[in-house]
Structure formats: C-alpha cells, structure tokens
Design a protein around this motif. Structure first.
Motif, PDB file in Angstrom:
ATOM      1  N   TYR A  36      64.557-109.976  -9.189  1.00 38.25           N
ATOM      2  CA  TYR A  36      63.219-109.626  -9.178  1.00 38.25           C
ATOM      3  C   TYR A  36      62.599-108.464  -9.311  1.00 38.25           C
ATOM      4  CZ  TYR A  36      58.150-110.536  -8.014  1.00 38.25           C
ATOM      5  OH  TYR A  36      56.924-110.428  -8.212  1.00 38.25           O
ATOM      6  N   GLN A  42      60.881-106.139 -11.760  1.00 39.84           N
ATOM      7  CA  GLN A  42      59.705-105.311 -11.559  1.00 39.84           C
ATOM      8  C   GLN A  42      59.591-103.655 -11.660  1.00 39.84           C
ATOM      9  OE1 GLN A  42      56.855-107.018 -11.555  1.00 39.84           O
ATOM     10  NE2 GLN A  42      57.460-108.964 -11.057  1.00 39.84           N
ATOM     11  N   LYS A  55      61.784-102.153 -13.634  1.00 44.20           N
ATOM     12  CA  LYS A  55      61.718-101.920 -15.118  1.00 44.20           C
ATOM     13  C   LYS A  55      60.501-102.096 -15.768  1.00 44.20           C
ATOM     14  CE  LYS A  55      64.932-104.024 -17.323  1.00 44.20           C
ATOM     15  NZ  LYS A  55      66.147-105.209 -17.594  1.00 44.20           N
ATOM     16  N   ILE A  56      59.625-103.042 -15.375  1.00 46.13           N
ATOM     17  CA  ILE A  56      58.492-103.048 -15.846  1.00 46.13           C
ATOM     18  C   ILE A  56      57.450-101.752 -15.681  1.00 46.13           C
ATOM     19  CG2 ILE A  56      55.981-104.372 -15.797  1.00 46.13           C
ATOM     20  CD1 ILE A  56      57.626-106.980 -15.468  1.00 46.13           C
ATOM     21  N   VAL A  93      58.659 -98.638 -14.538  1.00 48.68           N
ATOM     22  CA  VAL A  93      59.255 -97.452 -15.575  1.00 48.68           C
ATOM     23  C   VAL A  93      58.452 -97.443 -17.053  1.00 48.68           C
ATOM     24  CG1 VAL A  93      61.202 -96.446 -16.478  1.00 48.68           C
ATOM     25  CG2 VAL A  93      61.065 -97.190 -14.096  1.00 48.68           C
ATOM     26  N   GLN A 132      51.832-101.708 -10.903  1.00 54.67           N
ATOM     27  CA  GLN A 132      52.774-102.071 -10.385  1.00 54.67           C
ATOM     28  C   GLN A 132      53.405-101.973  -8.837  1.00 54.67           C
ATOM     29  OE1 GLN A 132      53.728-104.580 -12.961  1.00 54.67           O
ATOM     30  NE2 GLN A 132      55.843-103.881 -12.226  1.00 54.67           N
ATOM     31  N   ARG A 177      51.624-104.334  -5.297  1.00 55.67           N
ATOM     32  CA  ARG A 177      52.791-104.603  -4.629  1.00 55.67           C
ATOM     33  C   ARG A 177      53.769-105.432  -5.398  1.00 55.67           C
ATOM     34  NH1 ARG A 177      50.250-105.912   1.019  1.00 55.67           N
ATOM     35  NH2 ARG A 177      48.446-106.642   0.063  1.00 55.67           N
ATOM     36  N   PHE A 178      54.085-105.281  -6.562  1.00 55.23           N
ATOM     37  CA  PHE A 178      55.121-105.937  -7.567  1.00 55.23           C
ATOM     38  C   PHE A 178      56.416-105.246  -6.793  1.00 55.23           C
ATOM     39  CE2 PHE A 178      51.956-106.859 -10.486  1.00 55.23           C
ATOM     40  CZ  PHE A 178      52.046-108.235 -10.641  1.00 55.23           C
ATOM     41  N   GLY A 184      67.287 -99.925 -13.849  1.00 51.96           N
ATOM     42  CA  GLY A 184      68.198-101.240 -14.110  1.00 51.96           C
ATOM     43  C   GLY A 184      69.524-101.118 -14.491  1.00 51.96           C
TER      44      GLY A 184
END
Lengths: 609, 408
Positions: free
Chosen positions: B265, B269, B271-272, B274, B289, B293-294, B366
């Motif tokens: 997970y 997060q 990757k999202i 970046v 992000q 606090r992802f 990632g």
C-alpha cells in the motif's frame, strides 16, 4: 586505480541513475496526469485507529486508569473548499451560536486542511442522539467517538499513575522502530511511562472513503487492513482505600507518605504532595496550565517519595545502630564514656543534643528511644566513617531501590572518598559525628528510608518496592508477572534486631502511642530551608510486623507530631487490608511496655535470617 | 601554500552540492512533518543535525587521511564494541545507543569504520592477491553485518555487502576471485529453485576450472563451489527452522506484497505521490499525498516522494543531479589519488552513497521493496546526516592531498 574499473563503477552509477531518471519520466511526465487524477480523487484514506490503552487496577480490582469514549462533533467539509453559506447558516442555527463563531471553530478545529474539523467535543449522550437524528439534513456534520484516558479517582495517586503526553521528536527517534509514529500519545511519567510497553496496544488502520463533493463519510473497511490490539492491563499493589485514607493528611503540606507490606515489599500506598491532576494531561495539556505546574515553587510534578533525597535526621540512627552492633564495636549493654549533658565536645567543636538538659548515660536501645544525639556522636566516632558507609551499603542505600517509578534518586551516604575528594587529607573528622545522626552528607528518599525499616521489620530481607504485580490481557491471561524480588539480605543478627526494635518501641512508647504495638523512629532533620523536616518511620505489630510506613513532611517540625498519623494508618491497614482476623495476636500477657524493657522477647525464633 | 592555492584545491562544486542537498533536506523534512502551525520540531532538529554534520566534516577533511587510516582499526574495534553493546542496552528494536540526551545508531558509525579499515587493509597485495588473504576483508565486513542483523536491522546489514565488494573491486581484486566470493550469496538467492541452483553450481565449477591456470588455488576455488552447494541446499532446511514471525519478516523484506501491514500500500501511495507531481510539482507544503498522510514515514524513508510531489519532475531530477555530482566527484578523486589507499577509500565513499541513494530512490519510485534505508542529506536523522558529512569530508581530504586535481 585501473581506468577500466573506474569506468565500470561510474557506468554502474550512470545506468542506475538512468533507470531512475526514466522511471521518473514515466511516472511524472508520461503518466503524470493519470497519477494527478488518482491523487485528486484519492477517496480512500488510510486512517489510523488508536488502540485502547491498557487499564491500571489496584490490588482489589478497582480501576485507577481506564478508558472512556469521548464524543466529538465534526465538520466534514475540507478546508480546501469554500464553506457553502447555507450549510454554515443552518449549522449555526442548530448549535445556537453565531455564524462567525462557527467559522472560527471550524478553522481552529483542524490539524490538516484535508481533515474534518472538530467543532465540539465532550458531547453528552443526549447530544449524540440529537445529532444522529439530524444527520440526514446536515450532511456536513458527523459524530465520532474517540477513546480517551480516564482517571476515575481523579487526582488520587497521581504520582504513581503519572500522566500522558504526545510523543516528542527525541522519543520518536528511538521508539519509531517499535511502531510508534508522530502524534502518538504515550506515558510521560509514573506507571504510564514505566509500563508503556504493556499499556500501549497496537494501533490499527482502517480505510475510509471520503467524497468531498457529497460530503459523506463512508467506512469502507474500518477494521480493514490491520485491526487494533488493545494494550495490556496492569495490576498494581496499590490499595485505593488506603491511598484515599492517606492523601488527605498531606493536604496543604509538602511531603510524602508510603505504606508497605514488609512481607514482600508491596507498596500499598504512595502519596506525594502537592500533586497534579493527570486528567489535565489527557489530550495535551494547556500551555498555561503547564507553565503553572512547571513554575510552581512547591514542585507539584516532583514525586517526593522517590525522586528527591532529604537529610534523614534521627531516623538514620537505625543504620548507625546496625553498624555499631554488627561490627561489635558497641556491646548491646555498653554505655558511652560521656553521659549526655546536652552537648558533646569534639576537638574545638561543641555538638549539641536536641535536649539541652541531657539524657544521662544510655545503652543503644536507650539511645534510640530518646534519640540522644550525644550518644550517637560517640557511636559514630567509635564506628568510623568507613563502617558507617559499609552498613549503609548493606541496606543498599546510595543506590535506587528499583521501585517501578521513573527518576528515582540514589540519595547520598557517608563516604570517605567523597570527603577526601572535596577536602583532601584534611577532611573534617567531625563529619562522621553529624552523619551518625543523619545530618551532613546523608540524603535519603522516603522510599529508601522505608526500605531500611522494612528490612528491620521482616528480619533482614531487602525487598525491591513493588508497585506492579503483573500485566494481563483483556481475557485475563497473564502476559508478564513481576514477583516479589529480594535484592539482598542484610547482615542484621536476631539479637541485634531485637535491640533495635526495643529502641524503636521505646521511641514510640515515650509518647504513649504503642497502640497496635507500633514501633518506630522519629526524625527532625536540620536543613537549610527553615523548620526541620519531620520524619516518622514505623512498623506494627512489633512481634510480627504486618505493615511498615514512612511519613515525611518538608519543614514539618518535629517527627513525633506525626506518630498519631502512623497510628491511624496502621489502624486502617489492620481493619481493611490485613483484616482483623489475620492480624497476629500478641503473645498472651505481654504488654508494649514489656517489649520496651526486655529485648529477648523480640528475638525471632522462626527460620528467617 | 597560500590561501588561494588551498581554496583552489578544495572541491567547491562538491561542497555546494552537498550543502544544497542538506538545506533542501531541512525544508523537505519540514514539509513532511508540517502540521499547519509554525516550524515543525523535526525541521529544527534536522537543522541541528546538519550543523553537527558540518562540525564532523571539518576534522574529516582537515586531518590527512593517512593518519585517519592509522586509527581505523581502533575505530573498527570500537564500532564492534558499540554494536555488541547495543544488543544488550539499546532501545527501540535495539538499534539505538543513548549518549546523554542524544541517541545514535552504532550501525551508521560501523559503516564509516568499515570503509576506513577496508581502505587501509586493501592496499596490501598480500590481502588482495590470494583467496586466503581475501578472507580477512570478508570477515571484517561479516562481523558488523551479522551484529546488525541481530539487532534486527536486515536493511542496514545488506549495505555491508556492496560496500565490501565495491571496495574489493576498486582495489583490483581479479574478476575470478570476486566471482568466487560473490557466489555463495548468489547460491543463497537461487536456493528457492533446485534446478537454477544446480545450474549455477555447475557453471561456477566450470569457471573455476577454466581459470585454474590463472591462480594456483584450484582447491580453494572448488571448496568455494562446495560452499555454494552447501548453502544452497541447506537454506530450505534452515528456513523451516525459523519462527513464523521471522519468516514473515524475511518475506516482507524480499516481497512486500505479502506484508499484512500493507507495505505494498505504501509503495502504491509513494508512486502516486511521485507521479502526481508532474512537471513542476504541487508547490511547497501543498503535496496532498504527504499532508493527507497517505505516505508513511514521509520524513525518513519516503522523503524523496515528498520532494517529487511538491517540486515535480524538475525538482526530482535536480536532486538526482546533485547526487550525481557527489558520485562523479568521488570517481574523479579515485583517479587523482592514484594507487594506494586514497583511491580505495574514495571508492568506498562512492559505494556508500551509491548504495544508499539507489536503494532509497529505487524504493521511492517502486523498483525495490520497502527497505528502511535513509537517503543521505535528505532523510531526517542524526546518525546518517553526520556519517554522510564525514564521508564527504574524506573525499575533500583525499582530493586535497592528491598530486593532480581533476575538474570536469
């Protein structure tokens, strides 16, 4: 270095960096828009669910620290969106407050812009029902429950329990590997701190779906990716009843009272005054309150029972007497060469007894009974500083007792090396005279002083003062137990113990307070802060001690003024903790007066040391 | 030498890059821990660590490195003592030692000590030119690595492997000997598949046989192959002896998807974070992000996604360039130092930075599983920041004392 190898190494770096560069290009440029969309509509939020903190119980199973639920009213719209005027208007009307005030609460009630704002906390059950009914018409509002630490007894036993607080960066650095994270609430003092590893459970995480357009909160998978594990409950030796009985005595005074079971070192009550309210710390203490506590000249945060050393005064004569008897330097029936005439001349100096009219010639028991300084000056001179140090160490003084509370002091004992370090070869030889009566370079904490008395009471076992019995899960299974622990056995022979008890019997009997066969030793310690510190250490009943106690009052005057408290506390323990049926009977026909006169009655005959 | 000559010999580009990185680090830590009110305590503390790092940099750069190498064995012994000590007294999964109000990770200190002692040791031909002699550096690296594994901190322990082999490579150890030394590790990795393992062992036997004329150590070579076989075939047996949670921990390390706590997970997060930075980023303190606090551990392990999200491709690549300057200068110093311990030491610094950067960035974008390795100069932390500044100090030291000085 070989040029090809250098190129190989640089090539390695170039290839790896190239791969990362390409990856960045792919993520941020090629698929950047997609990821931006993913982040924008990221509606699944991984929110932490705090684990329930373990409870703290007293010896009878009464909770000293528990968890309650606090209900809070949330404003669900994120700060990134403008506040819709109609929502603001109807909510302000519902809460019966001005719109400006609501706006202010919204802006102050949030930590993160994207999170809901807390606009009211501490809701009552009726409030919760009221808001739940209105929920359909007010999508911008939601009620949540948050676990919150409760101390059912309020300020009671605050120095035992300690307090909570947010984890500091320095703590986080170390505790990060144990699963702690920013913003966690952890124990910052007392048992909350010492038992943190047991009390703290494992926080969970849940997935919550947020739709910012319709402003609804839907729980996708609350127990989801990782359920919470509640902390372990901690069962203590404290007796809430006794603690409640003891604390009012200290009201308005600076001091400490500790009551102990001499049979295993269990602490039944430990009070220090002034105290603080641990409830103030739950959920973060207000800065103004913190400043008030931290700058209070009476140091309410200081646990006087364990964290600070004081001159023990005449109570230290128990240690001096032990040294005199065990080294054989003073015989039980020996009288000192100079009878007390109110003072004692040593070189150019005149050392005073508390009683200016003098006590006449005395034996050890008489010296303890009358607390005669002149007698103990001479004992100290004969015994010498090295023996005094040796026997103070035999009682494990000069080091922490190991009670389960933080910041314990080591105290200070008479030591030749310290004097030589300070003064060189010409250290003042008269210092040992002062040390013998617990003045000068002697500092003990009340728990250390109690440890001495407990050791005499039980015949020589030096127990670690125990506050925590065991930690157990919610199902009652014991995960870790802390059995009574004997730290050492003191070299106190049965005959000599009887002599000391005889003296302690007399010291209390002198004031006609031998009820419950209470024996003890008072102390009135000179100190640079004004009136003498008052001490009373006691044990009862003298023929088979069931309870020991230590009373210490800063600048409290004379120790004997507090014997009556000791008597009352022993009476309480006799009735409520040991129980009248278990309280050992005095041998038939033996009165307290008999114990004052014939020490042979006090020589133990059982198998203890 | 006059003052201008001294300044000319100091690598200003390297220093500017490092200071820029450190300053960016303080701001990034600030953003990662920002809670909407004032300067976060973490940013202030990180600024303190940078100050401490600069203080540590001065002796590392000023004391001639040949003197530093002389005390390296003592530093190494001290590091091992600390690593043993931390097992008994350390707190927090036993990785930390408290010194007064501060605490530090002895494993960071051990990396520095190992690099210094290897640099001293590998200038002896007796060590580098026989398989038996090579056992000394291998053991030297294995002792701290095993102690770190015991903490347990597998991620940090893994760093010791590239450090060892990178420095052996730089010291001119022949490819065949390197292969023989590396082969047990490969065997360990291949042990999950008996056919691949068999193939590998056969291949290594062939390599040893073909190269037998190069060095008269046929027996040693074959026993290395035997060791591979032993390790490879016994690994499953030891695997079954491990406790369930130990297996879980190892599996999580190798493949985060099996992590019940959702390390997979956090990679998604990251990757999202970046990717959503796009070209120019969302702006400082505006990364959703991070502030939603992802991202877990945004101020330490995942500091790079914080920068990537807020400063976009431009910012991310800028960081890459700054890091590359350090690596490039390290290689240039290798050349200038000529033969001898200076070059090997510079190579050690190179491998130290390359490993930390690649493992951390690889995780952030990632490529790699979640391994708790900090990013030098950017991640929050006292031990890593000070160690990184010492490393740069050594580079400046070696360059300053080289006969030739290469600029670009």
């Amino acid at each position: 270095m070989n040029v090809y190898r250098r190129y190989v190494m640089l090539g390695f770096a170039v290839i790896l960096f190239g791969a990362i560069f390409v990856r960045l290009w792919v993520l941020q440029i090629t698929y950047g828009a997609e990821y931006a969309e993913l982040s924008r509509i990221n509606r699944i939020r991984n929110i932490p669910i705090p684990a329930l903190r373990g409870r703290i119980f007293d010896r009878t199973g009464k909770p000293l620290a528990d968890n309650g639920a606090e209900y809070r009213l949330l404003w669900m719209l994120p700060a990134t969106d403008a506040i819709p005027p109609e929502a603001l208007e109807r909510t302000a009307k519902l809460l019966a407050i001005a719109e400006e005030e609501l706006e202010q609460r919204i802006s102050e009630g949030r930590v993160y812009n994207y999170e809901p704002a807390v606009i009211a906390s501490g809701l009552s059950g009726d409030d919760v029902l009221f808001f739940e009914e209105k929920r359909a018409d007010y999508p911008e509002l939601a009620v949540i429950s948050v676990p919150i630490r409760m101390y059912p007894e309020g300020k009671l036993a605050c120095h035992i329990l300690g307090c909570l607080g947010e984890i500091s960066p320095a703590q986080l650095e170390i505790m990060r590997d144990d699963g702690y994270k920013m913003g966690d609430i952890i124990g910052q003092n007392g048992l909350e701190l010492m038992m943190e590893t047991h009390l703290h459970g494992v926080d969970g995480a849940g997935l919550v779906e947020v739709n910012s357009l319709e402003t609804k909160l839907g729980v996708v998978d609350y127990e989801g990716i990782h359920p919470t594990v509640p902390g372990l409950d901690v069962y203590t030796t404290v007796d809430v009843g006794l603690q409640t009985f003891v604390e009012p005595y200290l009201e308005g005074l600076n001091g400490a009272i500790i009551v102990m079971d001499p049979g295993n070192g269990d602490v039944w009550a430990l009070a220090s005054s002034p105290g603080y309210d641990p409830r103030d710390f739950v959920g973060g203490i207000e800065p103004s309150k913190w400043v008030e506590l931290a700058t209070d000249p009476d140091f309410p945060l200081l646990n006087r029972a364990v964290q600070s050393g004081y001159p023990p005064g005449s109570t230290f004569k128990i240690v001096t007497a032990t040294a005199a008897l065990e080294t054989g330097i003073v015989e039980p029936n020996e009288r000192m060469p100079v009878a007390c005439y109110g003072a004692y001349r040593y070189g150019r100096w005149l050392f005073h007894c508390w009683n200016p009219s003098g006590h006449g010639p005395l034996t050890i028991a008489g010296g303890l009974k009358n607390s005669c300084n002149v007698f103990f000056f001479q004992v100290g001179h004969k015994v010498g500083i090295d023996n005094l140090e040796k026997y103070a160490r035999a009682y494990l003084l000069g080091e922490p007792t190991g009670i389960d509370l933080p910041g314990e002091t080591s105290g200070m004992i008479p030591e030749r090396s310290r004097l030589e370090k300070r003064w060189g070869d010409k250290w003042p030889r008269g210092e040992v005279l002062n040390n013998a009566i617990g003045q000068g370079q002697v500092l003990l904490s009340p728990i250390q002083e109690l440890s001495v008395v407990t050791t005499v009471a039980n015949g020589g076992y030096i127990y670690r003062p125990r506050l925590v019995c065991y930690a157990a899960g919610r199902d009652g299974s014991t995960v870790k137990s802390y059995p009574p622990e004997i730290r050492a056995v003191s070299p106190l022979s049965r005959e000599h113990r009887a002599i000391i008890l005889q003296g302690m019997m007399g010291a209390v009997g002198r004031f006609g307070a031998n009820e419950h066969y209470l024996a003890g030793k008072t102390g009135s310690a000179e100190n640079p802060h004004g009136k003498t510190h008052a001490w009373f250490v006691g044990l009862a009943p003298v023929y088979d001690p069931q309870v020991t106690l230590c009373i210490f009052i800063e600048n409290g005057g004379y120790g004997e003024s507090y014997i009556k408290w000791g008597k009352a506390i022993v009476g309480y323990c006799r009735e409520n903790i040991v129980s009248e049926t278990d309280w050992p009977e005095a041998p038939p026909g033996v009165t307290p007066k008999d114990y004052e006169n014939s020490p042979e009655l006090l020589v133990r005959t059982d198998e203890n040391p | 030498m006059n003052r201008r000559a001294i300044i000319r010999r100091v690598d200003l580009l390297l220093l500017v890059s490092v200071l820029l990185l450190a300053v960016i680090g303080v701001f990034a830590v600030g953003s990662a821990t920002y809670d909407g009110t004032g300067v976060p305590a973490f940013a202030r503390r990180q600024l303190g660590w940078v100050g401490l790092g600069v203080l540590a940099f001065i002796p590392a750069a000023a004391v001639p490195y040949r003197y530093i190498l002389k005390v390296a064995p003592f530093l190494y012994a001290f590091a091992v003592v600390l690593l043993v000590l931390v097992l008994f007294t350390g707190s927090g999964a036993r990785r930390w030692l408290a010194v007064g109000p501060f605490s530090f990770q002895p494993s960071e200190f051990a990396k520095v000590a190992l690099i210094l002692s290897l640099a001293g040791l590998l200038s002896y031909k007796r060590v580098t030119e026989s398989l038996g002699g090579l056992l000394v550096p291998v053991v030297l690296a294995a002792v701290p690595a095993l102690l770190v594994i015991a903490e347990p901190d597998l991620g940090t322990a893994v760093v010791f492997i590239p450090l060892l082999f990178g420095m052996l490579f730089a010291a001119g150890v022949s490819y065949t000997r390197l292969f023989i030394l590396v082969s047990p590790f490969i065997a360990l990795v291949l042990s999950f598949n008996i056919w691949l393992l068999g193939l590998f062992i056969a291949a290594s036997a062939v390599v040893v046989y073909i190269n037998r004329w190069r060095f008269g150590e046929k027996t040693l070579g074959f026993s290395a192959a035997g060791l591979c076989a032993l390790i490879g075939f016994s690994a499953p047996f030891f695997w079954n002896m491990l406790k369930e949670y130990q297996k879980q921990r190892l599996l999580t390390f190798i493949s985060p998807e099996v992590d019940p706590r959702g390390a997979g997970y956090s990679i998604i997060q990251a990757k999202i974070a970046v990717g959503s930075g796009q070209l120019f980023g969302k702006g400082y303190l505006d990364g959703t992000q991070v502030h939603l606090r992802f991202l877990p551990e945004p101020h330490t392990d995942f500091i790079y996604p914080v920068i990537a999200e807020e400063f976009g491709f431009v910012g991310s690549v800028f960081i890459l360039v700054l890091f590359f300057v350090i690596l490039y200068r390290a290689i240039a110093v290798c050349r200038d130092a000529g033969p001898g311990p200076g070059g090997v030491l510079a190579a050690g610094v190179f491998v130290y930075f390359l490993t930390h950067i690649v493992v951390n960035l690889g995780m952030a974008v990632g490529f790699l599983p979640v391994v708790g390795l900090p990013l030098p100069f950017l991640s929050y932390g006292g031990s890593i920041t000070v160690a990184s500044f010492v490393m740069v100090g050594l580079l400046v030291d070696i360059a300053y004392r080289s006969r030739t000085i290469t600029r670009w």
